[in-house]
Scaffold this motif. Structure first.
Motif: not given
Ligand SMILES: Cc1cc2nc3c(=O)[nH]c(=O)nc-3n(C[C@H](O)[C@H](O)[C@H](O)COP(=O)(O)OP(=O)(O)OC[C@H]3O[C@@H](n4cnc5c(N)ncnc54)[C@H](O)[C@@H]3O)c2cc1C
Length: 240
Positions: A76-77, A79, A92-93, A97, A99, A102, A238
């Protein structure tokens, strides 16, 4: 080649590419040194920084989830939330979700490693905008690159900045505490009045907005209605 055949062959393609060392990609391997549970399923991962990893404040990279290889499910992209002068990488995330990407982070532990490659992004400070104050506006996890930009500005000493940060809760609370006069921690109800108040305090600002596509559309419409020229608004989306 039919789509069903491509889908069948894809795992083998990624595995062979991995065995060949992903030619054409410089992949950094970073160890997780700390996991901060910010709120709900939102986490910050503090990572070792390879000596030759360079980036600009506000940029993003491609992250390969812990224990995974570079394939279409586990990249994933993401930052950079730290600035270039800081000695640890911070990402941070929101892990909610479920997925595959994740889920790997939900199970991650200290000393696990992840991959990072292809650093890019134009959500960086405008070199031509010397002297202009900057208003940052973040929605939810969109605060990550804005933390990077603010940390960079603080290290440089200029320009003047303020932040309106809308979310159901807020990341990096310790980082904001010295800046009470400049940081408005808002929510969906208060975000527009907070922006209005910030605009009254700073003349002709450059505005940097980051968050979901829906958040960006709402904020852009509001800023233009407040008389901010579109060319003064920088955005990082995002979700689109
Ligand atoms: C420039 C840029 C920078 C970014 N920086 C960040 C950042 O710093 N932090 C950050 O968190 N995000 C960032 N993002 C967004 C990030 O790249 C992902 O798009 C986002 O985190 C969603 O990824 P995901 O793996 O949760 O969902 P995706 O796999 O992209 O799937 C989208 C949605 O499908 C559903 N879904 C997918 N798989 C499953 C499953 N197995 N079970 C149930 N539901 C599923 C979920 O609802 C999910 O939200 C950035 C994006 C861009 C473009």
């Amino acid at each position: 080649m039919p789509e069903w055949l491509k889908r069948l062959l894809r795992p083998a393609y990624f595995r062979i590419n991995h065995w060949r060392g992903n030619p054409g990609q410089e992949i950094y391997t970073l160890a997780i040194r700390e996991i901060i549970h910010e709120y709900d399923d939102v986490c910050t991962f503090i990572l070792d920084r390879p000596a030759n990893l360079n980036f600009q404040a506000g940029q993003y990279c491609h992250v390969i989830a812990p224990g995974a290889i570079l394939d279409n499910h586990h990249v994933q992209h993401i930052s950079f939330a730290n600035a270039p002068h800081e000695d640890r990488i911070m990402i941070s995330m929101d892990l909610a979700s479920g997925s595959r990407f994740k889920r790997r982070f939900q199970k991650a532990a200290i000393n696990d490693t992840l991959g990072l490659f292809s650093i890019r992004g134009e959500f960086i400070l405008d070199a031509d905008a010397q002297g202009r104050p900057v208003l940052f506006i973040a929605g939810g996890i969109g605060i990550a690159p804005i933390r990077s930009l603010i940390s960079h500005i603080e290290a440089q000493g200029t320009p003047e900045w303020s932040l309106v940060y809308a979310g159901r809760n807020h990341l990096y609370k310790d980082f904001w505490s010295p800046f009470t006069g400049r940081v408005s921690l808002a929510n969906r109800q208060t975000v527009f009045t907070s922006i209005e108040a910030s605009l009254q305090r700073c003349a002709a600002p450059l505005v940097y907005v980051c968050g979901s596509g829906e958040f960006l559309r709402d904020i852009n419409t509001f800023l233009v209605a407040q008389g901010i020229p579109v060319e003064s608004i920088h955005t990082e989306n995002f979700t689109d």
